[in-house]
Design a protein around this motif. Structure first.
Motif, mmCIF file in Angstrom:
data_model
loop_
_atom_site.group_PDB
_atom_site.id
_atom_site.type_symbol
_atom_site.label_atom_id
_atom_site.label_comp_id
_atom_site.label_asym_id
_atom_site.label_seq_id
_atom_site.Cartn_x
_atom_site.Cartn_y
_atom_site.Cartn_z
ATOM 1 N N UNK A 1 48.413 30.755 28.816
ATOM 2 C CA UNK A 1 47.794 29.632 29.536
ATOM 3 C C UNK A 1 48.765 29.042 30.550
ATOM 4 N N UNK A 2 50.023 28.943 30.163
ATOM 5 C CA UNK A 2 51.046 28.386 31.045
ATOM 6 C C UNK A 2 51.240 29.277 32.270
ATOM 7 N N UNK B 1 55.755 19.857 33.521
ATOM 8 C CA UNK B 1 55.390 20.196 32.146
ATOM 9 C C UNK B 1 55.506 18.917 31.320
ATOM 10 N N UNK B 2 54.505 18.640 30.479
ATOM 11 C CA UNK B 2 54.593 17.470 29.608
ATOM 12 C C UNK B 2 53.857 17.737 28.302
ATOM 13 N N UNK C 1 45.410 22.400 30.694
ATOM 14 C CA UNK C 1 45.740 22.139 29.286
ATOM 15 C C UNK C 1 46.091 23.478 28.645
ATOM 16 N N UNK C 2 47.335 23.623 28.220
ATOM 17 C CA UNK C 2 47.847 24.934 27.801
ATOM 18 C C UNK C 2 48.152 24.969 26.302
ATOM 19 N N UNK D 1 50.632 21.733 25.696
ATOM 20 C CA UNK D 1 51.428 21.303 26.838
ATOM 21 C C UNK D 1 50.526 21.206 28.066
ATOM 22 N N UNK D 2 50.680 20.145 28.822
ATOM 23 C CA UNK D 2 49.973 20.039 30.092
ATOM 24 C C UNK D 2 50.876 20.530 31.211
ATOM 25 N N UNK D 3 50.310 21.322 32.089
ATOM 26 C CA UNK D 3 51.009 21.747 33.301
ATOM 27 C C UNK D 3 50.249 21.155 34.471
#
Length: 380
Positions: free
Chosen positions: A128-129, A142-143, A122-123, A178-180
């Protein structure tokens, strides 16, 4: 006469409005769009955002509604749940609605309950990404944390610009999260389910076709699944476990799953009916089960009984060019095309120009009809 509040009057919500009307139920419909297609179908229409909790609650109290719902749409679900809790209506809890609409909370709940999912991060920042990508060490999805319809979905690999991938996904996230995730390879399906008093009933498994990388926009759905029976059994078990992990204890659920080399893993879960005409059209055509009617009955706390009337095959295929439908297939095919949408890169479900829906007796006949439609139109 019972009153049901339906959040949304778009084409997605139209089947719910029409179904409730046919059941003799008064429909109180809300939408921010004064020209929404469902406006003229509603018993009463309020030009109000479906995300405005205070206003929705005010109208619900004024109208003395007996139930509240939305179909095929994630974002109003938290309002449905909050109003339901406040007025003692038959909805999922607000906590469950949050887990079913916030992808970060969803992943945490699934992880804590040992439900098979991809590696995820969880970014909240670019740093974080970077950490997520370095940890996964491979292709990443990525979403945005809280959107749908393939908006903001992007496949990243080391040959692409990381900042561009992050910026593209982030612009579709209302909370800038953004979720990675680890990119899962394998066939993708959705599971259409309905929960009655905590018991999960699997109604159908749907095979999915997407555009593939980098945006993965859905371009087709087929029922029933053609996957082997043992794989389908695993899919059912994972779907049930995921639904229970989010505490979806009543109403519909739509579970998206990838069948990986390690087995089925959950992509996402919605505490709602599946969109893309999956549950409004394909499920009734393949099973005879009207999931829209089930959802209305559940919202009004009416008895809900699921009976499959038959086992046929159905499919939808999205298109970007007009089609010629052979005369002999017109009784089996529903066709729609929007000439006003201009051709563009397909980055989300909004970019698709039309579709056709088919019902046949079995999958072999279904494949034959689709192949013939494609063959005829390739010659044009």
């Amino acid at each position: 006469m019972k009153k049901i509040m339906i959040l949304g009057a778009s084409e997605l919500q139209l089947p719910a409005i029409q179904c409730a009307n046919s059941m003799g139920i008064e429909t109180i419909v809300l939408d921010f769009d004064a020209n929404a297609i469902g406006r003229n179908e509603a018993s009463k229409f309020y030009e109000v955002s479906t995300l405005d909790y205070d206003k929705v609650l005010e109208i619900a109290k004024f109208e003395k509604i007996d139930g509240i719902m939305t179909i095929c749409s994630d974002r109003p679900m938290t309002v449905v749940a909050r109003v339901g809790e406040k007025l003692g209506l038959n909805t999922i809890s607000y906590e469950t609605a949050l887990k079913a609409t916030d992808k970060g909370l969803m992943r945490k709940a699934l992880f804590e309950n040992n439900v098979p999912i991809p590696q995820f991060f969880i970014c909240r920042t670019y740093e974080d990404v970077e950490h997520a990508v370095n940890s996964i060490q491979g292709e990443c999805i990525f979403k945005p944390s809280n959107n749908s319809g393939s908006r903001g979905i992007y496949l990243y690999d080391e040959n692409k610009n990381l900042q561009d991938a992050y910026s593209y996904s982030k612009q579709y996230s209302t909370d800038n999260i953004v979720l990675v995730e680890e990119f899962m390879k394998g066939p993708e399906v959705s599971v259409e389910a309905f929960v009655i008093n905590g018991e999960v009933n699997i109604i159908q498994i749907t095979d999915k076709i997407t555009t593939g990388a980098p945006y993965f926009v859905e371009m087709g759905h087929t029922q029933p699944s053609s996957l082997p029976n043992d794989i389908q059994s695993q899919i059912r078990k994972v779907a049930i476990k995921g639904i229970q992990a989010l505490n979806i204890d009543n109403g519909p659920a739509h579970v998206e799953i990838k069948v990986t080399e390690q087995g089925p893993k959950i992509v996402e879960i919605g505490a709602r009916l599946g969109g893309d005409y999956i549950t409004t059209d394909l499920v009734p055509l393949s099973t005879g089960v009207n999931m829209v009617e089930l959802t209305i009955k559940n919202a009004l706390n009416f008895p809900v009984d699921i009976k499959k009337l038959f086992l046929k095959s159905s499919a939808i295929r999205y298109i970007n060019d007009e089609l010629e439908i052979p005369e002999e297939f017109k009784t089996k095919v529903t066709y729609y095309f929007n000439k006003d949408i201009q051709l563009s890169d397909i980055k989300s479900s909004n970019d698709r120009r039309g579709y056709y829906i088919i019902q046949t007796m079995n999958l072999d006949e279904l494949d034959s009809v689709i192949s013939e439609i494609q063959r005829i139109n390739e010659r044009r």
